[in-house]
Motif scaffolding. Structure first.
Motif, PDB file in Angstrom:
ATOM      1  N   ILE A   1       0.936  -1.226   0.006  1.00  0.00           N
ATOM      2  CA  ILE A   1       0.002  -0.028  -0.123  1.00  0.00           C
ATOM      3  C   ILE A   1       0.874   1.331  -0.032  1.00  0.00           C
ATOM      4  O   ILE A   1       0.624   2.103  -0.614  1.00  0.00           O
ATOM      5  CB  ILE A   1      -1.010  -0.148   1.045  1.00  0.00           C
ATOM      6  N   ASP A   2       1.887   1.160   0.987  1.00  0.00           N
ATOM      7  CA  ASP A   2       2.757   2.315   0.993  1.00  0.00           C
ATOM      8  C   ASP A   2       3.559   2.506  -0.495  1.00  0.00           C
ATOM      9  O   ASP A   2       3.780   3.874  -0.767  1.00  0.00           O
ATOM     10  CB  ASP A   2       3.859   2.274   2.105  1.00  0.00           C
ATOM     11  N   ARG A   3       3.933   1.394  -1.092  1.00  0.00           N
ATOM     12  CA  ARG A   3       4.760   1.746  -2.407  1.00  0.00           C
ATOM     13  C   ARG A   3       3.797   2.271  -3.244  1.00  0.00           C
ATOM     14  O   ARG A   3       4.090   3.133  -4.118  1.00  0.00           O
ATOM     15  CB  ARG A   3       4.959   0.281  -2.842  1.00  0.00           C
ATOM     16  N   ALA A   4       2.550   1.870  -3.383  1.00  0.00           N
ATOM     17  CA  ALA A   4       1.606   2.578  -4.557  1.00  0.00           C
ATOM     18  C   ALA A   4       1.406   3.826  -4.041  1.00  0.00           C
ATOM     19  O   ALA A   4       1.366   4.591  -4.888  1.00  0.00           O
ATOM     20  CB  ALA A   4       0.472   1.699  -4.431  1.00  0.00           C
ATOM     21  N   GLU A   5       1.287   4.061  -2.703  1.00  0.00           N
ATOM     22  CA  GLU A   5       0.943   5.691  -2.333  1.00  0.00           C
ATOM     23  C   GLU A   5       1.706   6.493  -2.592  1.00  0.00           C
ATOM     24  O   GLU A   5       1.764   7.580  -2.931  1.00  0.00           O
ATOM     25  CB  GLU A   5       0.400   5.741  -1.024  1.00  0.00           C
ATOM     26  N   ASP A   6       3.020   5.918  -2.201  1.00  0.00           N
ATOM     27  CA  ASP A   6       4.538   6.926  -2.773  1.00  0.00           C
ATOM     28  C   ASP A   6       4.376   7.365  -3.995  1.00  0.00           C
ATOM     29  O   ASP A   6       4.686   8.268  -4.619  1.00  0.00           O
ATOM     30  CB  ASP A   6       5.783   6.050  -1.974  1.00  0.00           C
ATOM     31  N   ALA A   7       4.204   6.118  -4.879  1.00  0.00           N
ATOM     32  CA  ALA A   7       4.257   6.496  -6.547  1.00  0.00           C
ATOM     33  C   ALA A   7       3.000   7.393  -6.786  1.00  0.00           C
ATOM     34  O   ALA A   7       3.442   8.292  -7.724  1.00  0.00           O
ATOM     35  CB  ALA A   7       4.210   5.228  -6.930  1.00  0.00           C
ATOM     36  N   LEU A   8       2.002   7.292  -6.122  1.00  0.00           N
ATOM     37  CA  LEU A   8       0.878   8.194  -6.693  1.00  0.00           C
ATOM     38  C   LEU A   8       1.375   9.760  -6.278  1.00  0.00           C
ATOM     39  O   LEU A   8       0.901  10.513  -6.850  1.00  0.00           O
ATOM     40  CB  LEU A   8      -0.222   7.711  -6.031  1.00  0.00           C
ATOM     41  N   CYS A   9       1.851   9.750  -5.192  1.00  0.00           N
ATOM     42  CA  CYS A   9       2.002  11.171  -4.569  1.00  0.00           C
ATOM     43  C   CYS A   9       3.173  11.741  -5.566  1.00  0.00           C
ATOM     44  O   CYS A   9       2.983  13.004  -5.846  1.00  0.00           O
ATOM     45  CB  CYS A   9       2.550  11.122  -3.058  1.00  0.00           C
ATOM     46  N   GLU A  10       4.094  11.064  -5.658  1.00  0.00           N
ATOM     47  CA  GLU A  10       5.257  11.574  -6.621  1.00  0.00           C
ATOM     48  C   GLU A  10       4.709  11.773  -8.182  1.00  0.00           C
ATOM     49  O   GLU A  10       5.078  12.655  -8.853  1.00  0.00           O
ATOM     50  CB  GLU A  10       6.373  10.642  -6.789  1.00  0.00           C
ATOM     51  N   LEU A  11       3.867  10.924  -8.590  1.00  0.00           N
ATOM     52  CA  LEU A  11       2.869  11.115  -9.906  1.00  0.00           C
ATOM     53  C   LEU A  11       2.320  12.434  -9.876  1.00  0.00           C
ATOM     54  O   LEU A  11       2.529  13.261 -10.692  1.00  0.00           O
ATOM     55  CB  LEU A  11       1.959   9.939  -9.977  1.00  0.00           C
ATOM     56  N   SER A  12       1.694  12.689  -8.555  1.00  0.00           N
ATOM     57  CA  SER A  12       0.816  13.931  -8.284  1.00  0.00           C
ATOM     58  C   SER A  12       1.936  15.172  -8.466  1.00  0.00           C
ATOM     59  O   SER A  12       1.526  16.000  -9.280  1.00  0.00           O
ATOM     60  CB  SER A  12       0.223  13.755  -7.381  1.00  0.00           C
ATOM     61  N   SER A  13       3.010  15.080  -7.816  1.00  0.00           N
ATOM     62  CA  SER A  13       3.785  16.215  -7.843  1.00  0.00           C
ATOM     63  C   SER A  13       4.522  16.521  -9.059  1.00  0.00           C
ATOM     64  O   SER A  13       4.622  17.578  -9.484  1.00  0.00           O
ATOM     65  CB  SER A  13       4.853  16.063  -6.505  1.00  0.00           C
ATOM     66  N   TYR A  14       4.991  15.303  -9.841  1.00  0.00           N
ATOM     67  CA  TYR A  14       5.505  15.558 -11.191  1.00  0.00           C
ATOM     68  C   TYR A  14       4.453  16.117 -12.209  1.00  0.00           C
ATOM     69  O   TYR A  14       4.747  16.792 -12.871  1.00  0.00           O
ATOM     70  CB  TYR A  14       5.970  13.963 -11.643  1.00  0.00           C
ATOM     71  N   LEU A  15       3.130  15.535 -12.223  1.00  0.00           N
ATOM     72  CA  LEU A  15       2.462  16.165 -13.054  1.00  0.00           C
ATOM     73  C   LEU A  15       2.031  17.562 -12.747  1.00  0.00           C
ATOM     74  O   LEU A  15       1.793  18.278 -13.897  1.00  0.00           O
ATOM     75  CB  LEU A  15       1.044  15.300 -12.945  1.00  0.00           C
ATOM     76  N   GLU A  16       2.008  18.062 -11.605  1.00  0.00           N
ATOM     77  CA  GLU A  16       1.678  19.453 -11.184  1.00  0.00           C
ATOM     78  C   GLU A  16       2.817  20.270 -11.886  1.00  0.00           C
ATOM     79  O   GLU A  16       2.647  21.527 -12.009  1.00  0.00           O
ATOM     80  CB  GLU A  16       1.509  19.597  -9.889  1.00  0.00           C
ATOM     81  N   SER A  17       4.094  19.676 -11.712  1.00  0.00           N
ATOM     82  CA  SER A  17       5.445  20.574 -12.134  1.00  0.00           C
ATOM     83  C   SER A  17       5.565  20.378 -13.585  1.00  0.00           C
ATOM     84  O   SER A  17       6.286  21.179 -14.213  1.00  0.00           O
ATOM     85  CB  SER A  17       6.484  19.921 -11.280  1.00  0.00           C
ATOM     86  N   GLY A  18       4.785  19.541 -14.396  1.00  0.00           N
ATOM     87  CA  GLY A  18       5.046  19.372 -15.711  1.00  0.00           C
ATOM     88  C   GLY A  18       6.293  18.572 -16.045  1.00  0.00           C
ATOM     89  O   GLY A  18       6.934  18.745 -17.217  1.00  0.00           O
TER      90      GLY A  18
END
Length: 117
Positions: free
Chosen positions: A69-86
């Motif tokens: 669960i933590d692995r998926a959540e970490d990837a999702l949080c980083e995905l979100s931040s990378y998407l926002e930063s472009g």
């Protein structure tokens, strides 16, 4: 004889709960994977993906190892931040990481001989 019937009923209930859990987890993972497909195709569904993840996270935590669960959540949080930063390449890599974590969760919940042994 009554003990045997009681034990059999408990066993059948446990098997039923295991099957129900497997089906529910698989459906939730399939929904998250569909949202990943849409995100990969350029649609703006990140908020929906985050919302869907937060809705099902607690349910998944009941039967999934917390490190997964933590692995998926970490990837999702980083995905979100990378998407926002472009940041394109990093975004694609984190989407693959999140998909990989989802696939691993789904594979762990399948009713197969490998998972039983």
């Amino acid at each position: 004889m009554r003990s045997f019937i009681t034990a059999s009923i408990i066993l059948l209930l446990m098997i039923g709960l295991i099957i129900c859990n497997s089906v529910c987890v698989t459906r939730k993972i399939d929904r998250l994977s569909e949202l990943c497909d849409l995100l990969e195709n350029g649609e703006d569904v990140l908020d929906e993906l985050l919302s869907e993840w937060h809705k099902c996270r607690d349910f998944l935590a009941l039967s999934i190892n917390h490190s997964e669960i933590d692995r998926a959540e970490d990837a999702l949080c980083e995905l979100s931040s990378y998407l926002e930063s472009g940041s394109g390449p990093d975004y694609a890599a984190k989407l693959r990481d999140f998909r990989s974590a989802l696939k691993h969760i789904a594979d762990a919940q399948k009713l197969s001989l490998d998972n039983i042994l």
